[in-house]
Design a protein around this motif. Structure first.
Motif, PDB file in Angstrom:
ATOM      1  N   GLU A  89      15.788  71.364  25.998  1.00  0.00           N
ATOM      2  CA  GLU A  89      16.012  72.694  25.431  1.00  0.00           C
ATOM      3  C   GLU A  89      17.409  72.824  24.826  1.00  0.00           C
ATOM      4  N   LEU A  90      18.343  71.958  25.243  1.00  0.00           N
ATOM      5  CA  LEU A  90      19.669  71.988  24.628  1.00  0.00           C
ATOM      6  C   LEU A  90      19.693  71.197  23.334  1.00  0.00           C
ATOM      7  N   LYS A  91      18.840  70.192  23.231  1.00  0.00           N
ATOM      8  CA  LYS A  91      18.817  69.350  22.040  1.00  0.00           C
ATOM      9  C   LYS A  91      18.058  69.994  20.893  1.00  0.00           C
ATOM     10  N   LYS A  92      17.097  70.822  21.196  1.00  0.00           N
ATOM     11  CA  LYS A  92      16.219  71.348  20.162  1.00  0.00           C
ATOM     12  C   LYS A  92      16.553  72.789  19.835  1.00  0.00           C
ATOM     13  N   SER A  93      16.326  73.116  18.609  1.00  0.00           N
ATOM     14  CA  SER A  93      16.494  74.512  18.209  1.00  0.00           C
ATOM     15  C   SER A  93      15.215  75.261  18.556  1.00  0.00           C
ATOM     16  N   SER A  94      15.156  76.512  18.246  1.00  0.00           N
ATOM     17  CA  SER A  94      13.988  77.319  18.599  1.00  0.00           C
ATOM     18  C   SER A  94      12.729  76.835  17.899  1.00  0.00           C
ATOM     19  N   SER A  95      12.873  76.182  16.759  1.00  0.00           N
ATOM     20  CA  SER A  95      11.691  75.709  16.036  1.00  0.00           C
ATOM     21  C   SER A  95      11.167  74.398  16.602  1.00  0.00           C
ATOM     22  N   LYS A  97      12.721  71.469  16.406  1.00  0.00           N
ATOM     23  CA  LYS A  97      13.308  70.319  15.724  1.00  0.00           C
ATOM     24  C   LYS A  97      14.748  70.143  16.191  1.00  0.00           C
ATOM     25  N   LEU A  98      15.224  68.908  16.098  1.00  0.00           N
ATOM     26  CA  LEU A  98      16.617  68.656  16.470  1.00  0.00           C
ATOM     27  C   LEU A  98      17.529  69.421  15.527  1.00  0.00           C
ATOM     28  N   THR A  99      18.556  70.021  16.079  1.00  0.00           N
ATOM     29  CA  THR A  99      19.470  70.790  15.246  1.00  0.00           C
ATOM     30  C   THR A  99      20.306  69.859  14.393  1.00  0.00           C
ATOM     31  N   ASN A 100      20.683  70.354  13.247  1.00  0.00           N
ATOM     32  CA  ASN A 100      21.512  69.561  12.337  1.00  0.00           C
ATOM     33  C   ASN A 100      22.855  69.239  12.969  1.00  0.00           C
ATOM     34  N   ASN A 101      23.417  70.199  13.719  1.00  0.00           N
ATOM     35  CA  ASN A 101      24.698  69.960  14.387  1.00  0.00           C
ATOM     36  C   ASN A 101      24.597  68.799  15.353  1.00  0.00           C
ATOM     37  N   PHE A 102      23.542  68.797  16.135  1.00  0.00           N
ATOM     38  CA  PHE A 102      23.346  67.726  17.113  1.00  0.00           C
ATOM     39  C   PHE A 102      23.228  66.376  16.411  1.00  0.00           C
ATOM     40  N   ILE A 103      22.464  66.331  15.347  1.00  0.00           N
ATOM     41  CA  ILE A 103      22.279  65.077  14.604  1.00  0.00           C
ATOM     42  C   ILE A 103      23.599  64.622  13.990  1.00  0.00           C
ATOM     43  N   LYS A 104      24.317  65.559  13.367  1.00  0.00           N
ATOM     44  CA  LYS A 104      25.591  65.206  12.732  1.00  0.00           C
ATOM     45  C   LYS A 104      26.601  64.710  13.769  1.00  0.00           C
ATOM     46  N   GLU A 105      26.665  65.395  14.911  1.00  0.00           N
ATOM     47  CA  GLU A 105      27.607  64.981  15.951  1.00  0.00           C
ATOM     48  C   GLU A 105      27.251  63.606  16.487  1.00  0.00           C
ATOM     49  N   SER A 106      25.972  63.339  16.652  1.00  0.00           N
ATOM     50  CA  SER A 106      25.530  62.016  17.120  1.00  0.00           C
ATOM     51  C   SER A 106      25.914  60.947  16.115  1.00  0.00           C
TER      52      SER A 106
END
Length: 184
Positions: A89-95, A97-106
């Motif tokens: 639930e922390l990795k995913k947004s409400s929709s 899908k993985l949030t762009n912030n999470f992907i960019k930070e990774s």
């Protein structure tokens, strides 16, 4: 930042803070019951906590990290790293899908790790080349330098033989003079 704070950590919602509070209670219980100097019990507890992935908040992870450090200092065997799992639930947004912030930070983290590895590898190569050149230079100095151990021994041996030769020549000349004196 979240509105829910507990032990210096800020949580996004009350549910996450409640999980952290439960983990804090578990941490206190473990610290009260477990003697960190007893490496065998500490290792069993650490392995058990890792296997069950008991802690997911920074509070529990801090205890695991402390246990890992303690075991690593005195253990001959490699100690497995602290398992860190980020709840879905922390990795995913409400929709979902993985949030762009999470992907960019990774991606940024991976790029930094790659840059660090590349830098370390480059520095290691430079140091290896430098040390190889130093070793070659040392052999060159030993073999071709003026104070070569082989040359010193050779010169001493030649000096010794030349002094013997000179002594022999002097004795031979002396004997020749005696012979001449006897013939006359």
């Amino acid at each position: 930042m979240g509105q829910f704070e507990f032990q210096g950590y800020s949580f996004a919602n009350a549910k996450e803070m409640e999980v952290a509070k439960k983990e804090a209670e578990s941490v206190e219980y473990i610290k009260a019951k477990l003697d960190f100097r007893d490496r065998e019990k500490l290792r069993k507890m650490y392995d058990s906590l890792c296997e069950k992935q008991s802690f997911i908040t920074p509070i529990g992870i801090a205890l695991m990290s402390e246990m890992h450090k303690e075991l690593s200092m005195y253990s001959v065997q490699a100690v497995p790293g602290v398992p860190v799992t980020v709840p879905i639930e922390l990795k995913k947004s409400s929709s979902g899908k993985l949030t762009n912030n999470f992907i960019k930070e990774s991606q940024k983290r991976e790029e930094r790790k790659k840059e660090l590895r590349d830098t370390k590898l480059r520095n290691s190569r430079i140091i290896n080349v430098f040390l190889t050149l130093v070793i070659i230079a040392m052999f060159g100095v030993v073999l071709f330098g003026n104070t070569n151990a082989f040359r010193d021994k050779e010169e001493k041996l030649q000096d010794k033989y030349s002094s013997w030769q000179q002594q022999l020549q002097e004795k031979e000349q002396e004997l020749n003079e005696r012979e001449q004196a006897l013939k006359e």
